[in-house]
Design a protein around this motif. Sequence first.
Motif, PDB file in Angstrom:
ATOM      1  N   ARG A 249       0.836  -1.206   0.000  1.00  0.00           N
ATOM      2  CA  ARG A 249       0.000   0.000   0.000  1.00  0.00           C
ATOM      3  C   ARG A 249       0.868   1.252   0.000  1.00  0.00           C
ATOM      4  N   TYR A 250       1.897   1.238   0.826  1.00  0.00           N
ATOM      5  CA  TYR A 250       2.808   2.378   0.864  1.00  0.00           C
ATOM      6  C   TYR A 250       3.495   2.553  -0.486  1.00  0.00           C
ATOM      7  N   PHE A 251       3.940   1.465  -1.077  1.00  0.00           N
ATOM      8  CA  PHE A 251       4.608   1.476  -2.377  1.00  0.00           C
ATOM      9  C   PHE A 251       3.728   2.154  -3.431  1.00  0.00           C
ATOM     10  N   THR A 252       2.465   1.762  -3.526  1.00  0.00           N
ATOM     11  CA  THR A 252       1.575   2.341  -4.539  1.00  0.00           C
ATOM     12  C   THR A 252       1.270   3.805  -4.233  1.00  0.00           C
ATOM     13  N   ALA A 253       1.216   4.168  -2.926  1.00  0.00           N
ATOM     14  CA  ALA A 253       0.966   5.565  -2.572  1.00  0.00           C
ATOM     15  C   ALA A 253       2.091   6.460  -3.058  1.00  0.00           C
ATOM     16  N   VAL A 254       3.344   6.008  -2.899  1.00  0.00           N
ATOM     17  CA  VAL A 254       4.482   6.780  -3.397  1.00  0.00           C
ATOM     18  C   VAL A 254       4.382   6.945  -4.907  1.00  0.00           C
ATOM     19  N   PHE A 255       4.063   5.869  -5.607  1.00  0.00           N
ATOM     20  CA  PHE A 255       3.928   5.940  -7.063  1.00  0.00           C
ATOM     21  C   PHE A 255       2.815   6.912  -7.460  1.00  0.00           C
ATOM     22  N   GLY A 256       1.693   6.817  -6.771  1.00  0.00           N
ATOM     23  CA  GLY A 256       0.557   7.668  -7.111  1.00  0.00           C
ATOM     24  C   GLY A 256       0.855   9.138  -6.905  1.00  0.00           C
ATOM     25  N   LEU A 396      -4.105   0.592  -3.761  1.00  0.00           N
ATOM     26  CA  LEU A 396      -3.804   2.007  -4.000  1.00  0.00           C
ATOM     27  C   LEU A 396      -4.752   2.904  -3.213  1.00  0.00           C
ATOM     28  N   ASP A 397      -6.019   2.583  -3.230  1.00  0.00           N
ATOM     29  CA  ASP A 397      -7.012   3.431  -2.579  1.00  0.00           C
ATOM     30  C   ASP A 397      -6.760   3.518  -1.075  1.00  0.00           C
ATOM     31  N   ILE A 398      -6.590   2.372  -0.429  1.00  0.00           N
ATOM     32  CA  ILE A 398      -6.348   2.371   1.024  1.00  0.00           C
ATOM     33  C   ILE A 398      -4.957   2.904   1.327  1.00  0.00           C
ATOM     34  N   GLY A 399      -3.997   2.620   0.458  1.00  0.00           N
ATOM     35  CA  GLY A 399      -2.635   3.097   0.693  1.00  0.00           C
ATOM     36  C   GLY A 399      -2.580   4.607   0.799  1.00  0.00           C
ATOM     37  N   VAL A 400      -3.256   5.293  -0.109  1.00  0.00           N
ATOM     38  CA  VAL A 400      -3.256   6.755  -0.074  1.00  0.00           C
ATOM     39  C   VAL A 400      -3.968   7.254   1.175  1.00  0.00           C
TER      40      VAL A 400
END
Length: 1465
Positions: A249-256, A396-400
């Motif tokens: 989740r953290y990984f996708t948040a950084v990408f987003g 992605l949604d929860i990660g952000v």
Amino acid sequence: MRASASRKLFPMWRIFGLLLLSAMILAAQAQTRTVKVRYGYFPEARPVRVACARGWLNFVDGNTQYQVACYPQTSGAFVASRLDSDQLDLADMGSTPLAQALAREIDISVIYITDYKGESQGVYVRPSSDGYVGVENPFDLVNRTLGVPFGSTMHYQVLYILDLFGITGSVSLLNLSPTEIIEAWDDGTIDAAACWGEAREHVLGGSGDTSSVANTLVTAGVMGDWGRPTFGVVAARRPFLTEHTNFVRYFTAVFGVLTDSFIDNLGTGDSANVARWTPQTNGVISFLPSLADSIMKADQSPRSPSIDFINQERRALDLYIQQSITEQASCDYLPPRLGICRRPSLLHEAIQQTADFLLDQKIIQSMGLLGDMGDSGSCLDSNTFCGSDVLNGEILDIGVQQYGSLISSSTFLSGNVFANSEIGRTSGDSNCPEEGLINLSNRAIQISDGADAIAGKSYSDNLKCSWRVLRDDPNDVVEINFQRVKVWSGDSVRLYSSRYANDCLPSNPSLVLLAQISGFDLAQSLPPLRALGCLLVEFVTDANQERSYGDPTSDSGDGFVAIAQDYTSQTCSCNGFPCDSDGMCQCDGLHWGGDCSFTDYCLGTTYLDTSGIGTRIASSNALQSGLAGATQLYPNDLDCRFELNSGPGRNSIVFEVEYDLETTFDVLELYTGSLNSKNSLYTTLTGSSHGMRETYYIPTDANGSVTIRLVTDSRGRRSGFSGDVRSDFGSPASCNSGQTGYNCEIDHCIAQNEFAPVSSGIYTNPLFQIGRVMSQRNDLSLRPISSTCTWSLSATGTGSMRIAFTDPFDLEPHRSGSVGDKLTIGSTEIFSESCSSDEQCSNDWQTGVCDTSKGSCTVKSAFDLNTNSVDIVLSTDRNDNGNTYRGVFFDALVVRACPEGEGQQQCELGDGGQCVDGVCVCQGGIACDCPCDGSGVVSELDAGLLAAVIVPLILIAAGGFWWYRRRKILRSRAQKAVIAEKEEELEAFRNSVVGMRTATTLYLPRSKTIRQSMILPGKSIEDIVPMKPPPKSKIQWCWKETSHMMDNHAPDKIVGDPRDCWIKYDAAQNMNLETVYQQYLSNQTKQNRIIYPLPGYKVDLEKMIQTKEATGFERDVLRVEQVPDALQEQARNERKEIDMDDVVIGDSLPEEICDEPQMALVAGDVIQISSQRQDGWAFGTKLHHQDEAVARELVRLATTGVATDEANVFTDTGWFPVEHTEIPTGEQLAVLQNKVGDTGALDPPSYWDAVNDPSIVQRHSLGKDDPERKAVIKAFKSTLKPPNFNKKVKIMNVERIQNLAMWQSYVVKRQTICYREAGADATEHAREKAIERFERHWLWHGTNVEVKDKIVQQGFNRSFCGKNATVYGKGVYFARDASYSAYPTYSVPDAKNHQYIMACRVTVGEYCPGVQNGLTPDVRDVQTQTLYDSTVGLLHGDNMSNPSIYVTYHDAQAYPEYLIEFKLS
């Protein structure tokens, strides 16, 4: 799909908050556990690349610290394999590899969309320039070469383009990595490239070479507009995602957040974003230096990218279509929660569409989960594609949401601008030998690739290193233990054993496989591996350089280290298993390795004795009780063998097996015999036995051996197999109803099949029955998997065969040239051809009707084919697209020539002939080739009618007349049957030869040296052309034969009166004898009077006696000197008088070919055309000389008595006007056929690709993994070794040359020479031995960039192939060793320093020593004026039996099989 300015974006302060969070977490590392995360990315411009450079992906979750290493990847096909093999945890993938991976049930989830491809990739083509006709539209790709990484998203788009424009099968596709595409583009070996990233920049002119700048044919964005969108995603291994959900989740948040920042590069949401995405070298302000550094471009300094490159990457960012967080985590793309989206997303549909196309292209076997999209109204079923979590937007949604609240706008944590470490930017660190030799001598020695799997090092690409590890005594045991192993998928360490050092060589097929190793962190689990005598270690890597970027861990390197040592244990260290007298452990079928300790999966070769009660074998020890409840999956890239011996008297080994394999990709192969000796494939198992045991009776070879082999590919794992093996005494059964196998245990055809009895009640004569072919059991459908079934016709010897279908032909329809199911008989391929109209159904075996309900052409129920001892082969592809097909069921029959009566062919005879299914069945139920056209049914002579007319006159006369006529008719029929058979052979011969013509007149070319006076009246030949100078005397050595053995020798082998019994030594022996004889005359000593002309025989030159050393038997030897006067008289008698009124003197050649060779013609010459111009000139080679002496006179006329290079006129090849030729007659064909023998000799070689148009030369570039290419390169490099050659060679390209006309010219010349030597009445075996003796392959010919294409088109003409050397004669030179031809003198470098050499078949025939500037070889036989076929040159250390140089004087004596492009260091 770009975000609009009004879209709500994550402001950049969240990035800084994320960085602050990273810093806070890193401060609390003291009591945390460390998890290393491997992320694979494509080195292309994306906003998210900044995270790898700056370390922003590192994360702490509670007491777990995640350290992320980034690994550049070359294509998605490799990524899928590495995810499946647990070598990567997360990775970028293109949509095509993604669809293929999901269809093959690789356990991954899509967690992020990196981009839609837009203008970032496409198909790029060469424009027209300097005589080269460029590519302007897709149709121009026909017969061109296109490079593309197979399995990539661009590969999918290329296949779609070819399919869309109907040119599938007409374009040569090469599987090239992006790096190889750059090389191939620069070398000019490809006409088009489908690529992205650095390769795209290069072909579009990024290299600075404006002379080869590509044009854009079509981009991914255009393909998206055509309904075929492609995109990139990040996929995660599902087990990793489940265990480390918070990190992902953290990984996708950084990408987003990074992507949103770039979308806002105009600063609408955050003004700081303008500077962050503006090119400059200050990495504190701009993110672009970090992004550029992460591309790891070879010509850029680490941590210091140039401003030009930074600008280039900024422009590249705009080629992609980026999506914001809110766009991605939505029902349009990645569903943010399961069950909340009421329809499939656009991403669901695009992936399914791609997979469906891949299924149709036979790249995947089934759609798997993708086949069921689910209820478009709800997508609630988790067993469907749209209802599953394969597309997981929740991450992605929860990660952000989860980490967004921790972001602070008040703090900017810059961190490092560039990664602290990287490996492999320019090259690898390997230094391993190509062929190393290690003699242990009671010591331990380390073996490694040079990178050694230590931090900071990576092994190199395109390696093939090997080490032979041995001891002095072949009875001693060698052991290897691995210390470190980190080898990526696509590369491997392979270990083999051999008892003897001389056999312990790479590529020796008799080596025994011990293990094939690929993977990470295997050293602790791998067992010791042992070999008796010699152990061979090979390390083989592909063309992809392994690299890493920003790996913070100590195990960042890759490679391997092993320790080789003596194994001299006095005790049997075999984990409870016995060892043999040599100290080798005897493991069972569930334990592997040198000490039988390994149980994870099968390894290498296991030898088992099944002569007792039998034994259990399995792919893993965990499956010893069967597959029920199995959880462990076998590894990828596995190759393990079980070699079983049944003991004496057993005819088969029974294999009872349960299996679960990936269908068509992973297989169990069952063989008769050992893989290390002669063997034959029995059958192949793939897919699943569905929890049931299947039984197979594998026939043993003469040694009682069979082999069971498990082979898996690079991805797509399953449970494996488990089974029991035991010996059996049973005899083979006779099978019917479509069952096959030794005991009729198999329900479908297998690799080698026996014919079943003919089933038709019409063809009743058993003498004309071949047998029945059935694809499977009568009550089943055709298996939808890739397989090949063969029925051998080698014993029938039939010239014509009838195929009579008992069930309608029913295979999956496909277009001509595409992959699909087919029945092959000889050169004829029979398949269900896709069609939309009757006009498309024009093959002889088709009815001419398109069945629109099936969309395919219907196949005739019966038809005849010309064959000659060929096989019947049924090939099926990887899938049937979810449909079922009946397969093939037919009777194969020998076709008899049609009987004749009263000069008229007939079918429906009054005594039983009939037409059935459009073909004729003659009396007695025999297939015959009488016409069934319905024209005038004629019966045999009606004796009753004759009696009614004649009997009233005289019964005796009638009877006598009837008897006479009957006998005459039968004799006539027999004669005409023979004639018909000959005519059929001639017609087949006519059809097999390409571009054949015959000369109609005496034609004299108008050369530069021709004299006008030659056409004046009253001139004789002597006035026009002076006599040739008298030939030199000729020396011939002979040995005396026993008189009653003289009939065994051909006339041209006999010297003088046959009653004297003198037989010639061959040319090589003759030369050796004369050379030593001259030395003996100059220095008469006992030491130099003895010569050994052939093994086992010696000649005493003083006594002139030959002695057989084994028996002491002696024969006389004679030296004959043929005097000049006799030769002069013979030469004078050879002269031919020519009436100049009969000679046509040609026009001058057109200006553009005025310097090329011309050919003199004699009426009756048969010529094969290889090139023809629209102005009526053609280039050809003579297949048959009507009168070669007359042709030589014409050449002398054209060259004023001196055959100079400038004259360029030849007897056998060159340009000529087509108007002086015509199509050959039957008589001329018969003469030519007698030279060739079997018509099949003119067929193209079996390893050629299909010849679509015999008049067009095809050049096929061989892929780097192609065994054919490897064989050519091995032959080339085998003679490039010191001291004769001291340069390092890099192979750029290898092309196979397919010039059918030239090949046939070569075959005719070869057969003429070889049949001449074997004798007119020689057996086929004798002729084959003659070919083996007189043909060389391969000899080498160096050439240059200007001439190579002429050779490919026209062959080895002396006018442009004999310029470099004349010391051994004025002909075409070929070298035994490539080291001679590879020198720049002969292989002249082009502007790029690339050189060209040809691997050639050459028929050298009988040869003699060459003389400087000689126009022809020496006279071989004075009486017949037969010349030698070629001359030779002897270099240091040579002898006549093995010369270094061959020189040919007839262009058709050589055929250029392969063109090698190379570069010297």
